[in-house]
Design a protein around this motif. Structure first.
Motif, PDB file in Angstrom:
ATOM      1  N   GLU A   1       0.833  -1.206   0.000  1.00 30.74           N
ATOM      2  CA  GLU A   1       0.000   0.000   0.000  1.00 30.74           C
ATOM      3  C   GLU A   1       0.870   1.259   0.000  1.00 30.74           C
ATOM      4  O   GLU A   1       0.625   2.203  -0.756  1.00 30.74           O
ATOM      5  N   GLY A   2       1.897   1.263   0.832  1.00 29.50           N
ATOM      6  CA  GLY A   2       2.785   2.420   0.880  1.00 29.50           C
ATOM      7  C   GLY A   2       3.598   2.579  -0.393  1.00 29.50           C
ATOM      8  O   GLY A   2       3.849   3.698  -0.847  1.00 29.50           O
ATOM      9  N   ALA A   3       4.023   1.460  -0.981  1.00 26.31           N
ATOM     10  CA  ALA A   3       4.811   1.531  -2.211  1.00 26.31           C
ATOM     11  C   ALA A   3       3.964   2.029  -3.376  1.00 26.31           C
ATOM     12  O   ALA A   3       4.470   2.726  -4.257  1.00 26.31           O
ATOM     13  N   LEU A   4       2.695   1.692  -3.389  1.00 25.24           N
ATOM     14  CA  LEU A   4       1.838   2.170  -4.469  1.00 25.24           C
ATOM     15  C   LEU A   4       1.483   3.644  -4.305  1.00 25.24           C
ATOM     16  O   LEU A   4       1.274   4.343  -5.281  1.00 25.24           O
ATOM     17  N   ARG A   5       1.442   4.105  -3.050  1.00 23.17           N
ATOM     18  CA  ARG A   5       1.157   5.521  -2.819  1.00 23.17           C
ATOM     19  C   ARG A   5       2.363   6.397  -3.128  1.00 23.17           C
ATOM     20  O   ARG A   5       2.225   7.507  -3.622  1.00 23.17           O
ATOM     21  N   ASN A   6       3.558   5.892  -2.795  1.00 21.19           N
ATOM     22  CA  ASN A   6       4.778   6.676  -2.999  1.00 21.19           C
ATOM     23  C   ASN A   6       5.876   5.742  -3.529  1.00 21.19           C
ATOM     24  O   ASN A   6       6.682   5.224  -2.755  1.00 21.19           O
ATOM     25  N   PRO A   7       5.911   5.505  -4.835  1.00 16.69           N
ATOM     26  CA  PRO A   7       6.879   4.553  -5.381  1.00 16.69           C
ATOM     27  C   PRO A   7       8.334   4.966  -5.181  1.00 16.69           C
ATOM     28  O   PRO A   7       9.214   4.113  -5.115  1.00 16.69           O
ATOM     29  N   GLY A   8       8.597   6.229  -5.045  1.00 12.90           N
ATOM     30  CA  GLY A   8       9.965   6.683  -4.844  1.00 12.90           C
ATOM     31  C   GLY A   8      10.545   6.276  -3.505  1.00 12.90           C
ATOM     32  O   GLY A   8      11.751   6.123  -3.361  1.00 12.90           O
ATOM     33  N   ALA A   9       9.703   6.101  -2.517  1.00 13.43           N
ATOM     34  CA  ALA A   9      10.181   5.741  -1.180  1.00 13.43           C
ATOM     35  C   ALA A   9      10.190   4.236  -0.943  1.00 13.43           C
ATOM     36  O   ALA A   9      10.608   3.787   0.118  1.00 13.43           O
ATOM     37  N   ALA A  10       9.758   3.457  -1.910  1.00 18.00           N
ATOM     38  CA  ALA A  10       9.650   2.009  -1.714  1.00 18.00           C
ATOM     39  C   ALA A  10      11.014   1.361  -1.517  1.00 18.00           C
ATOM     40  O   ALA A  10      11.158   0.450  -0.705  1.00 18.00           O
ATOM     41  N   ASP A  11      12.026   1.832  -2.247  1.00 16.54           N
ATOM     42  CA  ASP A  11      13.355   1.231  -2.120  1.00 16.54           C
ATOM     43  C   ASP A  11      13.948   1.443  -0.734  1.00 16.54           C
ATOM     44  O   ASP A  11      14.613   0.558  -0.200  1.00 16.54           O
ATOM     45  N   SER A  12      13.699   2.597  -0.148  1.00 15.65           N
ATOM     46  CA  SER A  12      14.268   2.866   1.170  1.00 15.65           C
ATOM     47  C   SER A  12      13.526   2.117   2.275  1.00 15.65           C
ATOM     48  O   SER A  12      14.061   1.956   3.366  1.00 15.65           O
ATOM     49  N   GLN A  13      12.328   1.653   2.019  1.00 17.21           N
ATOM     50  CA  GLN A  13      11.549   0.945   3.033  1.00 17.21           C
ATOM     51  C   GLN A  13      11.648  -0.568   2.917  1.00 17.21           C
ATOM     52  O   GLN A  13      11.090  -1.299   3.729  1.00 17.21           O
ATOM     53  N   GLN A  14      12.363  -1.062   1.914  1.00 14.04           N
ATOM     54  CA  GLN A  14      12.409  -2.501   1.696  1.00 14.04           C
ATOM     55  C   GLN A  14      13.141  -3.235   2.824  1.00 14.04           C
ATOM     56  O   GLN A  14      12.781  -4.342   3.180  1.00 14.04           O
ATOM     57  N   GLY A  15      14.141  -2.615   3.409  1.00 12.80           N
ATOM     58  CA  GLY A  15      14.832  -3.227   4.544  1.00 12.80           C
ATOM     59  C   GLY A  15      13.911  -3.414   5.735  1.00 12.80           C
ATOM     60  O   GLY A  15      13.943  -4.447   6.408  1.00 12.80           O
ATOM     61  N   ARG A  16      13.072  -2.432   5.974  1.00 15.26           N
ATOM     62  CA  ARG A  16      12.105  -2.543   7.071  1.00 15.26           C
ATOM     63  C   ARG A  16      11.061  -3.616   6.785  1.00 15.26           C
ATOM     64  O   ARG A  16      10.554  -4.256   7.697  1.00 15.26           O
ATOM     65  N   LEU A  17      10.755  -3.815   5.512  1.00 13.33           N
ATOM     66  CA  LEU A  17       9.835  -4.883   5.129  1.00 13.33           C
ATOM     67  C   LEU A  17      10.392  -6.227   5.545  1.00 13.33           C
ATOM     68  O   LEU A  17       9.682  -7.040   6.158  1.00 13.33           O
ATOM     69  N   PHE A  18      11.654  -6.478   5.255  1.00 18.50           N
ATOM     70  CA  PHE A  18      12.242  -7.767   5.583  1.00 18.50           C
ATOM     71  C   PHE A  18      12.420  -7.941   7.090  1.00 18.50           C
ATOM     72  O   PHE A  18      12.311  -9.056   7.604  1.00 18.50           O
ATOM     73  N   ILE A  19      12.680  -6.862   7.812  1.00 20.14           N
ATOM     74  CA  ILE A  19      12.775  -6.951   9.266  1.00 20.14           C
ATOM     75  C   ILE A  19      11.408  -7.297   9.863  1.00 20.14           C
ATOM     76  O   ILE A  19      11.307  -8.130  10.760  1.00 20.14           O
ATOM     77  N   GLY A  20      10.349  -6.675   9.357  1.00 22.80           N
ATOM     78  CA  GLY A  20       9.000  -6.995   9.830  1.00 22.80           C
ATOM     79  C   GLY A  20       8.604  -8.414   9.506  1.00 22.80           C
ATOM     80  O   GLY A  20       7.983  -9.117  10.316  1.00 22.80           O
ATOM     81  N   PHE A  21       8.968  -8.873   8.310  1.00 21.26           N
ATOM     82  CA  PHE A  21       8.686 -10.250   7.921  1.00 21.26           C
ATOM     83  C   PHE A  21       9.416 -11.226   8.837  1.00 21.26           C
ATOM     84  O   PHE A  21       8.842 -12.208   9.309  1.00 21.26           O
ATOM     85  N   ALA A  22      10.688 -10.946   9.107  1.00 21.36           N
ATOM     86  CA  ALA A  22      11.479 -11.831   9.953  1.00 21.36           C
ATOM     87  C   ALA A  22      10.934 -11.869  11.377  1.00 21.36           C
ATOM     88  O   ALA A  22      10.892 -12.934  12.013  1.00 21.36           O
ATOM     89  N   ALA A  23      10.497 -10.726  11.892  1.00 20.34           N
ATOM     90  CA  ALA A  23       9.947 -10.689  13.251  1.00 20.34           C
ATOM     91  C   ALA A  23       8.649 -11.484  13.343  1.00 20.34           C
ATOM     92  O   ALA A  23       8.442 -12.247  14.296  1.00 20.34           O
ATOM     93  N   ALA A  24       7.781 -11.348  12.349  1.00 17.78           N
ATOM     94  CA  ALA A  24       6.521 -12.094  12.367  1.00 17.78           C
ATOM     95  C   ALA A  24       6.776 -13.586  12.242  1.00 17.78           C
ATOM     96  O   ALA A  24       6.143 -14.392  12.938  1.00 17.78           O
ATOM     97  N   GLU A  25       7.695 -13.985  11.385  1.00 15.49           N
ATOM     98  CA  GLU A  25       8.005 -15.396  11.232  1.00 15.49           C
ATOM     99  C   GLU A  25       8.681 -15.956  12.479  1.00 15.49           C
ATOM    100  O   GLU A  25       8.449 -17.103  12.859  1.00 15.49           O
TER     101      GLU A  25
END
Length: 75
Positions: free
Chosen positions: A34-58
């Motif tokens: 949702e955030g990447a579709l709203r602001n595609p320019g910021a998606a690359d900088s947030q990808q690390g946080r995506l993987f950290i959130g995924f790892a924490a949930a798993e």
């Protein structure tokens, strides 16, 4: 309630936590998308946080699974 029944009830409750990890992972990826579709320019900088959130949930899901297995086979 005897000890064997209580052990299996506790393992079942811990297994619910393993199932809830799937909901957490879906939420993490859904919010990132949702955030990447709203602001595609910021998606690359947030990808690390995506993987950290995924790892924490798993991690929490795997921890719940390990607790369930310990309750069934060890305790």
């Amino acid at each position: 309630m005897d000890a064997e029944a209580a052990k299996l009830v506790g393992a079942g409750l811990a297994a619910i936590g393993a199932g809830m990890a799937a909901i957490g992972v879906g939420t993490v990826f859904g919010n990132f998308l949702e955030g990447a579709l709203r602001n595609p320019g910021a998606a690359d900088s947030q990808q690390g946080r995506l993987f950290i959130g995924f790892a924490a949930a798993e991690l929490l899901g795997l921890l719940a699974f390990v607790v369930a297995m310990i309750l069934i086979f060890v305790a």
